[in-house]
Design an enzyme around this catalytic site. Sequence first.
Site, PDB file in Angstrom:
ATOM      1  N   HIS A   1      -3.767  -5.559   1.113  1.00 46.50           N
ATOM      2  CA  HIS A   1      -3.492  -5.866   2.519  1.00 46.50           C
ATOM      3  C   HIS A   1      -3.936  -7.303   2.808  1.00 46.50           C
ATOM      4  CE1 HIS A   1      -2.363  -1.874   3.913  1.00 46.50           C
ATOM      5  NE2 HIS A   1      -3.379  -1.363   3.235  1.00 46.50           N
TER       6      HIS A   1
ATOM      7  N   CYS B   1       0.823  -1.205   0.000  1.00 48.45           N
ATOM      8  CA  CYS B   1       0.000   0.000   0.000  1.00 48.45           C
ATOM      9  C   CYS B   1       0.867   1.269   0.000  1.00 48.45           C
ATOM     10  CB  CYS B   1      -0.980  -0.030   1.170  1.00 48.45           C
ATOM     11  SG  CYS B   1      -2.380   1.113   0.968  1.00 48.45           S
TER      12      CYS B   1
END
Length: 258
Positions: free
Chosen positions: A197, A92
């Site tokens: 994630h 991310c």
Amino acid sequence: KNSSPARDKENIRIKVIYLPHISNFTDFDMLEKEHGVKLEYIKRADELRHADVIIIPGSKNTIDDLAVLRKKGFTSKIKEYSSKGVPIIGICGGYQMLGKEIIDPDHIETKKTSIKGIGLLDITTTIRKEKQTCQMRAHDKLFSSGTIRGYEIHMGQTRLCNMTKPIFEIFNRSGRRVNIKDGTKSRDGSVWGTYIHGIFDNDNFREAFLENIRESKQLPKRGLNNLFDKEQEYDKLALLVRKSVDIKKIYSIMGLKC
């Protein structure tokens, strides 16, 4: 607990950089519980020493955290280790940092309009006002481990430059069929990043990732010792909730039949 030098050589030493605004701590829980993996969260650049893998995690303020990494000497060290073939991974915000530039035209995160990235991936990221939050499923094209599950929570839109290719194909977002490309890798494959994630919670992906590192370290294959069945754990949680609360009362309040 300190390991002997001989024991350390048998371990995969993963260093996760502890960002000032680090997010999503649970991304690496499953890696940390694997035998033969020594995972550390570090705050100083000199702690990167002897790393077999370096991970830059998610951040609640990517631009400010990248500025801190540069000030603390992390970016030059990361480049140095990358040049020696040490795998560098960004999740991310960490993925965004590995690119050439992060642009913040609306000043969502900072007063800065842009910041130069670490430059190990041929990508640029623009911070947008809308936040992407969803559960997702994707095909793994990095290690060809099959289908993976995870979630996205980010405000950046990343553009792949030149001949850069994605490493994941998202085919489902929150139950909706999609065809979205995610992540990318360096030309030699030693640097990669993704918005996904929870990627290491996938047993198939985690095993493929660790075996790839073991092969590069010339360690024997060992498979996984930390298998995790999410559905089974959710069932346990649901059973616990049913035993602990008055379900009939809750249904009554909601106007539903039990």
